[in-house]
Design a protein around this motif. Structure first.
Motif: not given
Length: 92
Positions: A10-36
């Motif tokens: 999957a891409t970050q965009q795939d997850i973002a689309d499923h979750v209703g988030m932006r790709q940048q938010q997924i990138a920050k999650l993966e980098a540990g710079k954002r919580g859920l």
């Protein structure tokens, strides 16, 4: 989460689309710079077909390790301060 995403192809965009988030938010999650929040955690777990506990397991384990390391550093700092205070009060 990055490893799970890559394993799934999957891409970050795939997850973002499923979750209703932006790709940048997924990138920050993966980098540990954002919580859920809970809803996001449920949606991400659903995307990967795992429980929320499984989805958060690695993150929780990492946070626990960081907490233990921080407590160790605080303990060392306390000891250094106490040693300094003990010698500062001693006029020699």
């Amino acid at each position: 989460m990055r490893e799970a995403r890559k394993r799934s192809g999957a891409t970050q965009q795939d997850i973002a689309d499923h979750v209703g988030m932006r790709q940048q938010q997924i990138a920050k999650l993966e980098a540990g710079k954002r919580g859920l929040d809970l809803d996001e955690a449920v949606a991400i777990a659903s995307f990967f077909g795992v429980t929320v506990t499984e989805a958060l397991g690695t993150t929780a384990a990492s946070a626990n390790v960081e907490l233990v390391q921080t407590r160790g550093l605080l303990s060392q700092m306390r000891q250094a301060i106490n040693a300094f205070d003990a010698t500062a009060g001693d006029p020699q």
